[in-house]
Design a protein around this motif. Structure first.
Motif, PDB file in Angstrom:
ATOM      1  N   GLY A 130       0.795  -1.215   0.000  1.00  0.00           N
ATOM      2  CA  GLY A 130       0.000   0.000   0.000  1.00  0.00           C
ATOM      3  C   GLY A 130       0.831   1.269   0.000  1.00  0.00           C
ATOM      4  O   GLY A 130       1.734   1.456  -0.811  1.00  0.00           O
ATOM      5  N   ALA A 131       0.530   2.168   0.940  1.00  0.00           N
ATOM      6  CA  ALA A 131       1.180   3.475   1.011  1.00  0.00           C
ATOM      7  C   ALA A 131       2.665   3.395   1.313  1.00  0.00           C
ATOM      8  O   ALA A 131       3.401   4.362   1.095  1.00  0.00           O
ATOM      9  CB  ALA A 131       0.486   4.332   2.072  1.00  0.00           C
ATOM     10  N   GLU A 132       3.137   2.243   1.792  1.00  0.00           N
ATOM     11  CA  GLU A 132       4.558   2.114   2.105  1.00  0.00           C
ATOM     12  C   GLU A 132       5.422   2.270   0.852  1.00  0.00           C
ATOM     13  O   GLU A 132       6.584   2.694   0.947  1.00  0.00           O
ATOM     14  CB  GLU A 132       4.827   0.752   2.765  1.00  0.00           C
ATOM     15  CG  GLU A 132       6.237   0.574   3.296  1.00  0.00           C
ATOM     16  CD  GLU A 132       6.581   1.530   4.436  1.00  0.00           C
ATOM     17  OE1 GLU A 132       7.784   1.662   4.744  1.00  0.00           O
ATOM     18  OE2 GLU A 132       5.659   2.140   5.022  1.00  0.00           O
ATOM     19  N   VAL A 133       4.858   1.961  -0.320  1.00  0.00           N
ATOM     20  CA  VAL A 133       5.614   2.132  -1.566  1.00  0.00           C
ATOM     21  C   VAL A 133       6.016   3.596  -1.739  1.00  0.00           C
ATOM     22  O   VAL A 133       7.188   3.907  -1.997  1.00  0.00           O
ATOM     23  CB  VAL A 133       4.784   1.649  -2.775  1.00  0.00           C
ATOM     24  CG1 VAL A 133       5.554   1.902  -4.068  1.00  0.00           C
ATOM     25  CG2 VAL A 133       4.431   0.178  -2.637  1.00  0.00           C
ATOM     26  N   GLU A 134       5.054   4.499  -1.589  1.00  0.00           N
ATOM     27  CA  GLU A 134       5.367   5.925  -1.755  1.00  0.00           C
ATOM     28  C   GLU A 134       6.244   6.445  -0.618  1.00  0.00           C
ATOM     29  O   GLU A 134       7.129   7.283  -0.843  1.00  0.00           O
ATOM     30  CB  GLU A 134       4.086   6.749  -1.856  1.00  0.00           C
ATOM     31  CG  GLU A 134       3.409   6.689  -3.209  1.00  0.00           C
ATOM     32  CD  GLU A 134       2.720   5.370  -3.482  1.00  0.00           C
ATOM     33  OE1 GLU A 134       2.745   4.911  -4.648  1.00  0.00           O
ATOM     34  OE2 GLU A 134       2.164   4.773  -2.525  1.00  0.00           O
ATOM     35  N   ARG A 135       6.036   5.946   0.590  1.00  0.00           N
ATOM     36  CA  ARG A 135       6.886   6.391   1.702  1.00  0.00           C
ATOM     37  C   ARG A 135       8.337   5.989   1.465  1.00  0.00           C
ATOM     38  O   ARG A 135       9.262   6.798   1.660  1.00  0.00           O
ATOM     39  CB  ARG A 135       6.375   5.809   3.026  1.00  0.00           C
ATOM     40  CG  ARG A 135       5.117   6.502   3.551  1.00  0.00           C
ATOM     41  CD  ARG A 135       4.864   6.157   5.004  1.00  0.00           C
ATOM     42  NE  ARG A 135       4.405   4.776   5.166  1.00  0.00           N
ATOM     43  CZ  ARG A 135       3.130   4.409   5.204  1.00  0.00           C
ATOM     44  NH1 ARG A 135       2.173   5.327   5.072  1.00  0.00           N
ATOM     45  NH2 ARG A 135       2.798   3.157   5.368  1.00  0.00           N
ATOM     46  N   ARG A 136       8.550   4.760   1.042  1.00  0.00           N
ATOM     47  CA  ARG A 136       9.922   4.310   0.765  1.00  0.00           C
ATOM     48  C   ARG A 136      10.510   5.062  -0.434  1.00  0.00           C
ATOM     49  O   ARG A 136      11.712   5.361  -0.451  1.00  0.00           O
ATOM     50  CB  ARG A 136       9.942   2.808   0.510  1.00  0.00           C
ATOM     51  CG  ARG A 136       9.618   1.959   1.721  1.00  0.00           C
ATOM     52  CD  ARG A 136      10.645   2.087   2.830  1.00  0.00           C
ATOM     53  NE  ARG A 136      10.291   1.313   3.996  1.00  0.00           N
ATOM     54  CZ  ARG A 136      10.896   0.170   4.352  1.00  0.00           C
ATOM     55  NH1 ARG A 136      11.900  -0.288   3.621  1.00  0.00           N
ATOM     56  NH2 ARG A 136      10.505  -0.480   5.429  1.00  0.00           N
ATOM     57  N   LEU A 137       9.680   5.365  -1.414  1.00  0.00           N
ATOM     58  CA  LEU A 137      10.174   6.113  -2.569  1.00  0.00           C
ATOM     59  C   LEU A 137      10.651   7.496  -2.147  1.00  0.00           C
ATOM     60  O   LEU A 137      11.752   7.929  -2.521  1.00  0.00           O
ATOM     61  CB  LEU A 137       9.078   6.226  -3.631  1.00  0.00           C
ATOM     62  CG  LEU A 137       9.401   7.126  -4.825  1.00  0.00           C
ATOM     63  CD1 LEU A 137      10.684   6.701  -5.525  1.00  0.00           C
ATOM     64  CD2 LEU A 137       8.228   7.146  -5.803  1.00  0.00           C
ATOM     65  N   VAL A 138       9.856   8.207  -1.383  1.00  0.00           N
ATOM     66  CA  VAL A 138      10.249   9.552  -0.957  1.00  0.00           C
ATOM     67  C   VAL A 138      11.483   9.490  -0.072  1.00  0.00           C
ATOM     68  O   VAL A 138      12.380  10.334  -0.181  1.00  0.00           O
ATOM     69  CB  VAL A 138       9.065  10.261  -0.267  1.00  0.00           C
ATOM     70  CG1 VAL A 138       9.524  11.579   0.362  1.00  0.00           C
ATOM     71  CG2 VAL A 138       7.947  10.512  -1.269  1.00  0.00           C
ATOM     72  N   ASP A 139      11.574   8.484   0.795  1.00  0.00           N
ATOM     73  CA  ASP A 139      12.777   8.326   1.610  1.00  0.00           C
ATOM     74  C   ASP A 139      14.017   8.137   0.731  1.00  0.00           C
ATOM     75  O   ASP A 139      15.085   8.708   0.990  1.00  0.00           O
ATOM     76  CB  ASP A 139      12.635   7.119   2.545  1.00  0.00           C
ATOM     77  CG  ASP A 139      11.681   7.377   3.701  1.00  0.00           C
ATOM     78  OD1 ASP A 139      11.338   8.555   3.940  1.00  0.00           O
ATOM     79  OD2 ASP A 139      11.282   6.395   4.360  1.00  0.00           O
ATOM     80  N   THR A 140      13.860   7.345  -0.326  1.00  0.00           N
ATOM     81  CA  THR A 140      14.982   7.104  -1.243  1.00  0.00           C
ATOM     82  C   THR A 140      15.378   8.386  -1.971  1.00  0.00           C
ATOM     83  O   THR A 140      16.567   8.722  -2.079  1.00  0.00           O
ATOM     84  CB  THR A 140      14.615   6.008  -2.254  1.00  0.00           C
ATOM     85  OG1 THR A 140      14.310   4.801  -1.553  1.00  0.00           O
ATOM     86  CG2 THR A 140      15.758   5.754  -3.234  1.00  0.00           C
ATOM     87  N   LEU A 141      14.392   9.103  -2.458  1.00  0.00           N
ATOM     88  CA  LEU A 141      14.688  10.363  -3.147  1.00  0.00           C
ATOM     89  C   LEU A 141      15.348  11.357  -2.207  1.00  0.00           C
ATOM     90  O   LEU A 141      16.259  12.095  -2.597  1.00  0.00           O
ATOM     91  CB  LEU A 141      13.403  10.950  -3.724  1.00  0.00           C
ATOM     92  CG  LEU A 141      12.713  10.135  -4.816  1.00  0.00           C
ATOM     93  CD1 LEU A 141      11.430  10.834  -5.273  1.00  0.00           C
ATOM     94  CD2 LEU A 141      13.637   9.894  -6.007  1.00  0.00           C
ATOM     95  N   ARG A 142      14.922  11.372  -0.967  1.00  0.00           N
ATOM     96  CA  ARG A 142      15.518  12.289  -0.003  1.00  0.00           C
ATOM     97  C   ARG A 142      16.976  11.933   0.257  1.00  0.00           C
ATOM     98  O   ARG A 142      17.833  12.807   0.363  1.00  0.00           O
ATOM     99  CB  ARG A 142      14.701  12.273   1.298  1.00  0.00           C
ATOM    100  CG  ARG A 142      15.107  13.339   2.292  1.00  0.00           C
ATOM    101  CD  ARG A 142      14.101  13.472   3.420  1.00  0.00           C
ATOM    102  NE  ARG A 142      12.883  14.157   2.966  1.00  0.00           N
ATOM    103  CZ  ARG A 142      11.683  13.588   2.908  1.00  0.00           C
ATOM    104  NH1 ARG A 142      11.504  12.327   3.287  1.00  0.00           N
ATOM    105  NH2 ARG A 142      10.632  14.275   2.482  1.00  0.00           N
ATOM    106  N   ARG A 143      17.276  10.651   0.351  1.00  0.00           N
ATOM    107  CA  ARG A 143      18.679  10.240   0.550  1.00  0.00           C
ATOM    108  C   ARG A 143      19.563  10.682  -0.609  1.00  0.00           C
ATOM    109  O   ARG A 143      20.751  10.949  -0.429  1.00  0.00           O
ATOM    110  CB  ARG A 143      18.757   8.720   0.713  1.00  0.00           C
ATOM    111  CG  ARG A 143      18.389   8.213   2.082  1.00  0.00           C
ATOM    112  CD  ARG A 143      18.796   6.768   2.282  1.00  0.00           C
ATOM    113  NE  ARG A 143      17.974   5.825   1.555  1.00  0.00           N
ATOM    114  CZ  ARG A 143      18.326   5.220   0.423  1.00  0.00           C
ATOM    115  NH1 ARG A 143      19.500   5.478  -0.124  1.00  0.00           N
ATOM    116  NH2 ARG A 143      17.519   4.368  -0.170  1.00  0.00           N
ATOM    117  N   HIS A 144      18.981  10.744  -1.794  1.00  0.00           N
ATOM    118  CA  HIS A 144      19.742  11.165  -2.975  1.00  0.00           C
ATOM    119  C   HIS A 144      19.604  12.669  -3.247  1.00  0.00           C
ATOM    120  O   HIS A 144      20.030  13.138  -4.300  1.00  0.00           O
ATOM    121  CB  HIS A 144      19.267  10.376  -4.201  1.00  0.00           C
ATOM    122  CG  HIS A 144      19.702   8.944  -4.205  1.00  0.00           C
ATOM    123  ND1 HIS A 144      20.860   8.509  -4.817  1.00  0.00           N
ATOM    124  CD2 HIS A 144      19.124   7.835  -3.652  1.00  0.00           C
ATOM    125  CE1 HIS A 144      20.971   7.200  -4.653  1.00  0.00           C
ATOM    126  NE2 HIS A 144      19.939   6.762  -3.950  1.00  0.00           N
TER     127      HIS A 144
END
Length: 266
Positions: A130-144
């Motif tokens: 579910g929503a964890e996909v977008e949460r993990r995506l934003v976390d990844t983008l933030r790390r980069h």
């Protein structure tokens, strides 16, 4: 990008020439001059974002079962490229042609390519996470350092989804990241230019553009850009250009770029 002509995005890295979602495909598309690339992301059982289109592994790897049920280590042990026709041209399998591509690896490659590049990331739904996909995506983008356009280090990220709720989550978590509402059918109101949850770009499929020739003009009149997928042959490319699309998503980026280079300037 040349003024007055659409952006060219390599769909799954340019899935015609090389195996989709492999690093070799993405690097080839960039070498060919694509303005950007497109990928799909799914979440593994242990929380990693990987670039795989299908829910199941059968079509694009030598594995079976659901991507979401596997760990990253289990997926990394599979061959994601030898099924493709291009494998016959290789003397031996190369990792960039066969290895699972994580979103982290793709972002690192794009940041190191030496020129500005656009990345379209589609989050796949429905998903057991579910929503964890977008949460993990934003976390990844933030790390980069990619959640703010001014900090993009040469990479401009846009998130796409057929799921309107996914776009709402991106708008909440990373409001500066642009979003594309993907369309295979036409929901109520969209034909008149209404997109959900702040999306400013519509992403209709080529079949929808064929059946609704006024759609791109209506979306443009409402102030939206349009990225059309998946445009792979002469008639579809001619139609999309005639309708004034802002972006062309294609399995054949070199083909599209060559046709654009040959087209008369307006």
């Amino acid at each position: 990008m040349t003024p007055g002509r659409p952006l060219v995005f390599a769909h799954r890295g340019g899935a015609d020439a090389l195996p989709e979602h492999t690093l070799a495909a993405y690097l080839r598309a960039l070498d060919e001059g694509a303005d950007g690339v497109e990928c799909d992301v799914r979440l593994t059982r242990d929380g990693h974002l990987v670039c795989v289109h299908d829910r199941k592994l059968n079509r694009t790897s030598n594995g079976t079962g659901r991507v979401s049920a596997k760990t990253l280590a289990e997926l990394d042990a599979l061959d994601f490229g030898s099924w493709h026709a291009s494998a016959a041209e290789l003397d031996e399998p190369l990792a960039d042609h066969t290895r699972l591509l994580t979103l982290d690896r793709l972002l690192e490659a794009l940041r190191g390519c030496g020129r500005p590049v656009r990345l379209l990331i589609e989050t796949k739904h429905p998903s057991r996470y579910g929503a964890e996909v977008e949460r993990r995506l934003v976390d990844t983008l933030r790390r980069h350092n990619l959640v703010e356009p001014t900090a993009a280090a040469g990479v401009h990220v846009t998130v796409m989804s057929f799921a309107a709720l996914a776009l709402r989550r991106i708008r909440t978590l990373a409001p500066a990241v642009p979003t594309v509402y993907l369309l295979e059918i036409l929901p109520p109101g969209v034909g008149r230019g209404r997109l959900p949850f702040g999306a400013r770009i519509a992403g209709p499929g080529i079949n929808l553009v064929r059946s609704r020739p006024a759609l791109l003009a209506n979306l443009r009149a409402a102030g939206h850009q349009t990225y059309v997928w998946t445009v792979n042959d002469e008639p579809d490319l001619a139609a999309v250009l005639a309708h004034g699309a802002d972006g062309i998503i294609t399995d054949r980026p070199r083909f599209v770029i060559d046709r654009l280079d040959d087209a008369p300037r307006v």
